[in-house]
Design an enzyme around this catalytic site. Structure first.
Site, PDB file in Angstrom:
ATOM      1  N   HIS A 149       0.861  -1.811   0.110  1.00  0.00           N
ATOM      2  CA  HIS A 149       0.005  -0.131   0.008  1.00  0.00           C
ATOM      3  C   HIS A 149       0.539   1.762  -0.327  1.00  0.00           C
ATOM      4  CE1 HIS A 149      -3.706   2.604   1.535  1.00  0.00           C
ATOM      5  NE2 HIS A 149      -3.874   1.697   0.532  1.00  0.00           N
ATOM      6  N   LYS A 151       3.014   4.212  -0.853  1.00  0.00           N
ATOM      7  CA  LYS A 151       2.797   5.564  -2.498  1.00  0.00           C
ATOM      8  C   LYS A 151       4.558   6.478  -2.227  1.00  0.00           C
ATOM      9  CE  LYS A 151      -1.507   5.144  -1.809  1.00  0.00           C
ATOM     10  NZ  LYS A 151      -2.630   3.566  -0.697  1.00  0.00           N
ATOM     11  N   ASP A 186      17.332  10.507  -7.178  1.00  0.00           N
ATOM     12  CA  ASP A 186      18.691  11.066  -7.310  1.00  0.00           C
ATOM     13  C   ASP A 186      18.953  10.661  -5.668  1.00  0.00           C
ATOM     14  OD1 ASP A 186      18.967  10.861 -10.231  1.00  0.00           O
ATOM     15  OD2 ASP A 186      18.057  12.615  -9.713  1.00  0.00           O
ATOM     16  N   HIS A 215      -9.908  10.631   1.795  1.00  0.00           N
ATOM     17  CA  HIS A 215      -8.857   9.740   1.480  1.00  0.00           C
ATOM     18  C   HIS A 215      -7.454  10.160   2.911  1.00  0.00           C
ATOM     19  CE1 HIS A 215      -6.024   6.947  -0.751  1.00  0.00           C
ATOM     20  NE2 HIS A 215      -6.933   6.101  -0.222  1.00  0.00           N
ATOM     21  N   LYS A 262      -4.552  10.370   5.459  1.00  0.00           N
ATOM     22  CA  LYS A 262      -4.246   9.296   6.600  1.00  0.00           C
ATOM     23  C   LYS A 262      -2.644  10.323   7.115  1.00  0.00           C
ATOM     24  CE  LYS A 262      -4.755   6.735   3.108  1.00  0.00           C
ATOM     25  NZ  LYS A 262      -5.848   6.407   2.452  1.00  0.00           N
ATOM     26  N   ASP A 287      -0.492  17.912  19.786  1.00  0.00           N
ATOM     27  CA  ASP A 287      -0.180  19.660  19.994  1.00  0.00           C
ATOM     28  C   ASP A 287       0.800  20.259  19.534  1.00  0.00           C
ATOM     29  OD1 ASP A 287      -1.296  18.379  22.393  1.00  0.00           O
ATOM     30  OD2 ASP A 287       0.716  17.437  23.656  1.00  0.00           O
TER      31      ASP A 287
END
Length: 402
Positions: free
Chosen positions: A113, A115, A120, A296, A298, A303
């Site tokens: 999952h 991404k 470089d 979508h 996450k 604080d």
């Protein structure tokens, strides 16, 4: 490598595909030596083809390009999309290619999952945004709201090493000795600290040595919170201990706000999360549903000092099965920026969930239902492990199987 805090990083927040895609494609298009890319979803649409062209440009200049897609999330890439990449020398691979029974895909558990992009050894991208048109507002009402970060500084070296470890094995060199020396010097220069910079960690979850690392970072932050916990999550159904930490934080006076899906891309997700609303709200947790379009995200802030952005949802699939990757940041400026964007989201497109006042019979039913749900949550990781821990299959993608 996992969860190792590193100072001196520059972390840039990228919100939605309108900001994320042009920046990633620009950096890939300028690659000189190496592109490492891992993604759950890559579609043959406008966004996918723009990525394809950026990768072709990098490979055409002699950069080594590795692309890993998930076989479940990206099952139907046609030869017209993959063949130009293969012809250009791009190492295109599929994680656990989809297996079908009567036309239906059956191997949906333990997906890759991530991404991730590393270019470089100098810049990395981590987040929740896939390469598909539904991350752009032009897609319409179902366009997704999401976040990612661009990373510069020493942490890039950890992300690069992680992506390289996911390769099948040593790959043939494409540079002569002078080009290799320049590439090494280029990567080392990218690992230097960026001014004072942010302290950050690259945290992953797998099914072997790092099963609970992302959840552990979340729980430590929530347990240490003094003023505010703000979480925006697409798929929210965490374990019993995480729920207990959220309730405990609210009861000791911490403001705990959850931004969850109100217009879900998968309706059952909202129904599952709603089972937890009453239990959390009775302890003082505030629940908001984002209703402008599918959420979508996450991400989280604690604080205005601690923040995380990545691919991991707070549900059993992400916390117990999938391979996930997040960046965790300890930096006031970045945390305040992300907090501000989430506050804007709450004010612009969220509805606060109100706790109903049920009758006595309904109260008994809610208590019974909660008891069952919590026991399922408590045991889910153990049951998930019974599905096996064999090494996943990562295969080169060919046009005859693409």
């Amino acid at each position: 490598m996992n969860s190792h805090w590193v100072p001196g990083n520059r972390i840039t927040l990228l919100e939605n595909g309108e900001v994320y895609f042009p920046r990633v494609f620009e950096v890939i298009a300028a690659a000189e030596h190496e592109v490492l890319l891992e993604t759950f979803i890559l579609f043959d649409d406008k966004v996918g083809r723009e990525l394809q062209q950026a990768l072709l440009g990098a490979a055409g200049r002699g950069a080594v390009v590795h692309v890993l897609v998930d076989g479940w999330g990206s099952p139907d890439l046609p030869p017209s999309f993959t063949q130009p990449l293969l012809d250009a020398g791009v190492r295109l691979r599929s994680f656990e290619p989809a297996r079908r029974l009567l036309g239906a895909r059956i191997n949906m558990l333990r997906r890759m999952h991530h991404k991730l992009v590393v270019v470089d050894g100098r810049r990395a991208f981590v987040g929740g945004i896939n390469y598909s048109l539904d991350h752009l507002a032009e897609f319409g009402p179902l366009a997704k709201q999401d976040y990612a970060v661009e990373v510069e500084g020493p942490l890039v070296g950890q992300i690069q090493a992680f992506c390289r470890a996911n390769l099948d094995g040593p790959q043939p060199a494409r540079h002569d000795w002078l080009q290799r020396w320049r590439a090494i010097r280029h990567r080392r220069s990218g690992l230097e600290a960026v001014g004072e910079g942010a302290v950050a960690a690259f945290v992953t979850r797998d099914n072997r040595g790092h099963r609970t690392d992302i959840e552990r970072h979340y729980r430590v932050a929530v347990r240490s919170a003094h003023e505010r916990v703000l979480i925006a999550n697409a798929y929210f159904f965490p374990g019993y201990r995480f729920l207990r930490d959220l309730r405990a934080a609210a009861r000791r006076g911490v403001r705990v706000d959850l931004i969850l899906q109100g217009w879900p891309d998968q309706p059952w997700v909202q129904k599952a999360s709603a089972l937890l609303y009453g239990h959390l709200m009775r302890a003082g947790v505030n629940v908001y549903e984002y209703v402008e379009r599918p959420l979508h995200a996450k991400v989280a802030v604690v604080d205005d000092l601690w923040a995380t952005v990545g691919s991991s949802n707070l549900d059993p699939t992400s916390l117990s099965l999938n391979l996930e990757a997040n960046v965790v940041v300890r930096d006031g400026a970045f945390a305040r920026l992300l907090s501000g964007r989430l506050e804007h989201l709450m004010q612009r497109g969220c509805q606060r969930v109100q706790l109903p006042t049920p009758g006595r019979l309904r109260s008994a039913w809610i208590a019974l239902r909660s008891l069952v749900v919590f026991h399922v949550l408590r045991r889910y990781p153990t049951w998930a492990r019974l599905t096996g821990t064999s090494a996943p299959q990562v295969v080169p993608m060919r046009t005859d199987s693409a």
